[in-house]
Enzyme design. Structure first.
Site, PDB file in Angstrom:
ATOM      1  N   ASP A 196       0.687  -1.041  -0.169  1.00 62.12           N
ATOM      2  CA  ASP A 196      -0.260  -0.371   0.120  1.00 62.12           C
ATOM      3  C   ASP A 196       1.010   1.451  -0.279  1.00 62.12           C
ATOM      4  O   ASP A 196       1.696   1.852   0.411  1.00 62.12           O
ATOM      5  CB  ASP A 196      -0.684  -0.141   1.700  1.00 62.12           C
ATOM      6  CG  ASP A 196      -2.081   1.100   1.322  1.00 62.12           C
ATOM      7  OD1 ASP A 196      -1.268   2.319   0.683  1.00 62.12           O
ATOM      8  OD2 ASP A 196      -2.452   0.823   1.775  1.00 62.12           O
ATOM      9  N   ARG A 370       0.651  14.850  13.580  1.00 61.22           N
ATOM     10  CA  ARG A 370       1.269  14.673  12.044  1.00 61.22           C
ATOM     11  C   ARG A 370       1.730  15.467  11.152  1.00 61.22           C
ATOM     12  O   ARG A 370       0.578  16.648  11.479  1.00 61.22           O
ATOM     13  CB  ARG A 370       0.573  13.705  11.214  1.00 61.22           C
ATOM     14  CG  ARG A 370      -0.225  12.283  12.258  1.00 61.22           C
ATOM     15  CD  ARG A 370      -0.351  11.569  11.097  1.00 61.22           C
ATOM     16  NE  ARG A 370      -1.874  11.854  10.174  1.00 61.22           N
ATOM     17  CZ  ARG A 370      -2.335  11.315   8.832  1.00 61.22           C
ATOM     18  NH1 ARG A 370      -1.933   9.920   8.758  1.00 61.22           N
ATOM     19  NH2 ARG A 370      -3.372  11.313   8.571  1.00 61.22           N
TER      20      ARG A 370
HETATM   21  C1  LIG Z   1      -2.239   3.604   4.379  1.00 59.95           C
HETATM   22  C2  LIG Z   1      -4.100   3.940   4.050  1.00 59.95           C
HETATM   23  N1  LIG Z   1      -4.060   2.949   3.260  1.00 59.95           N
HETATM   24  C3  LIG Z   1      -5.888   3.395   2.363  1.00 59.95           C
HETATM   25  C4  LIG Z   1      -6.035   4.167   3.130  1.00 59.95           C
HETATM   26  C5  LIG Z   1      -7.529   4.215   2.521  1.00 59.95           C
HETATM   27  O1  LIG Z   1      -7.953   3.899   1.230  1.00 59.95           O
HETATM   28  P1  LIG Z   1      -9.414   4.603   0.232  1.00 59.95           P
HETATM   29  O2  LIG Z   1      -8.608   5.261  -0.506  1.00 59.95           O
HETATM   30  O3  LIG Z   1      -9.702   3.722   0.427  1.00 59.95           O
HETATM   31  O4  LIG Z   1     -10.178   5.231   1.495  1.00 59.95           O
HETATM   32  C6  LIG Z   1      -5.361   5.360   4.194  1.00 59.95           C
HETATM   33  C7  LIG Z   1      -6.275   6.389   4.130  1.00 59.95           C
HETATM   34  O5  LIG Z   1      -6.259   7.935   4.320  1.00 59.95           O
HETATM   35  C8  LIG Z   1      -4.411   5.257   4.178  1.00 59.95           C
HETATM   36  O6  LIG Z   1      -3.669   5.734   5.013  1.00 59.95           O
END
Ligand SMILES: Cc1ncc(COP(=O)(O)O)c(C=O)c1O
Length: 411
Positions: A196, A370
């Protein structure tokens, strides 16, 4: 370190000119680009043209005449160089959550006989929820989530693990994981890896291809400045694509969507990861926002991000009364993304008091503030003034004011 030293850093900054490509309000120091990127100036005329000319005048013919139909692929190709991906491996669509669901199911199917998805306890919750959703759907004999501490990932890589699901930069602490090493160690045990990149894309150079990453997801609204709720992207290594089956079979992922055939036939390439109609307005915003990157060297972005963080930490450390703020981000630059997080029991109210003074940072429950560092539009002088405001808020206990302690829906 005094203001003259700080201004000298801005004068030597090779990225200083990029700030003019953003529309920032006056009297605002924006340290929250790790949540929602600032508005690139190129977006406004693009939206005006999209609405008045493309949609208003050309109506449905714009799917062809303005290439609306190719936005997912074309935006994917603009993002690819920012994340170290050769062409034809990145596509823009949906949200991180939805894209994670797609790549998780595809990765599990590519690794039959194994059922565990290994992740970290403090991964962003949506990543963990998506695995739990896949378990609900497929059954716990096909998918189980195992969560471990960030420091214990390698020791849990074994033959039961099908997929390692990691976020490169921890959304709370800003800790940066070693993509190359962890991907390699997972592969040594026959495990596929999903990264991610929510807090990485646009924050520093990423090398998905050279790290031999299998899958990645990321968002458009943070360091890529694609606007609130901007569409996300996903990456699938070329070598996996033809074998991948993702579960959200929609017409846009079909090899010939406009044949309207009743039976699904996946596109041969990355387009098989599409599901429904692209969100043209949101994608056009992201598309225009991405042009900011055409002349940017991500190595310089990284260098400036580190320098901004060093200045921030040095200024904080110089004031005794700020020692009530405890740094939870790694001190070593190579272990950190592009944010600094501090713990304080009044973190929420301090954050609100800063916002009231025009310094926008953010709060993560229960006790973190943050500070996002976005080198394209943050100056060293911004950091200087931010720390001075922080000093006044903490020194004078301004955070005790009731108006800074009202709970908000979005924090
Ligand atoms: C590491 C991470 N993954 C996923 C998301 C959220 O994903 P989505 O685009 O499904 O809202 C965030 C949102 O801040 C995030 O920090």
């Amino acid at each position: 370190m005094n203001l003259t030293d700080i201004q000298a850093l801005d004068q030597q900054d090779p990225l200083a000119y990029k700030r003019d490509e953003f529309d920032l309000p006056p009297n605002c120091i924006y340290l929250d680009g790790n949540s929602l990127g600032a508005l690139p100036t190129a977006v406004k005329p693009r939206v005006a043209d999209l609405v008045t000319q493309q949609w208003g005048n050309s109506l449905i013919t714009s799917w062809n005449s303005h290439n609306w139909i190719d936005l997912p692929v074309n935006i994917g190709e603009k993002i690819a160089p920012l994340i170290g991906a050769a062409p034809q491996q990145v596509i823009c669509c949906d949200s991180i959550s939805v894209n994670l669901f797609k790549v998780l199911c595809a990765a599990l199917a590519l690794n039959p006989g194994r059922t565990q998805v290994l992740s970290t306890q403090d991964n962003f919750p949506t990543d963990l929820y998506m695995v739990q959703g896949v378990t609900e759907l497929l059954g716990s004999d096909k998918c189980q989530l195992k969560m471990v501490q960030e420091t214990q990932i390698t020791e849990h890589l074994n033959d039961s693990v099908a997929v390692l699901l990691l976020t490169q930069v921890n959304f709370r602490t800003g800790r940066l994981l070693d993509m190359k090493q962890l991907t390699q160690r997972a592969h040594d045990k026959g495990i596929l890896v999903i990264w991610d990149l929510a807090h990485s894309a646009g924050a520093f150079p990423i090398e998905l291809d050279s790290c031999e990453v299998d899958f990645a997801v990321g968002c458009g609204y943070k360091y890529l400045n694609g606007g609130p709720g901007a569409p996300a992207f996903l990456y699938v290594a070329k070598g996996h694509q033809s074998a991948c089956v993702q579960p959200l079979l929609g017409w846009m992922g079909h090899s010939k969507p406009f044949d309207f055939a009743p039976l699904y036939q996946p596109a041969a390439d990355i387009k098989r990861f599409l599901s429904g109609t692209p969100s043209v307005v949101a994608m056009s915003v992201l598309d225009a926002a991405l042009d900011v990157w055409t002349d940017v060297n991500l190595v310089q972005v990284r260098e400036k991000s580190i320098a901004l963080a060093e200045v921030f930490m040095t200024l904080i450390n110089a004031h005794d009364c700020l020692h009530t703020l405890q740094l939870v981000s790694p001190i070593a630059a190579e272990q950190r993304g592009s944010q600094l997080a501090y713990r304080h029991e009044q973190a929420f109210a301090i954050c609100q008091a800063l916002i009231d003074r025009g310094v926008i940072a953010d709060f993560r429950a229960p006790d973190l503030i943050r500070f996002g560092l976005t080198p394209l539009y943050t100056s060293f002088e911004d950091i200087w003034h931010s720390v001075n405001h922080l000093l006044e808020v903490v020194n004078n206990k301004l955070f005790l004011e009731p108006r800074f302690n009202q709970i908000l829906k979005v924090t």
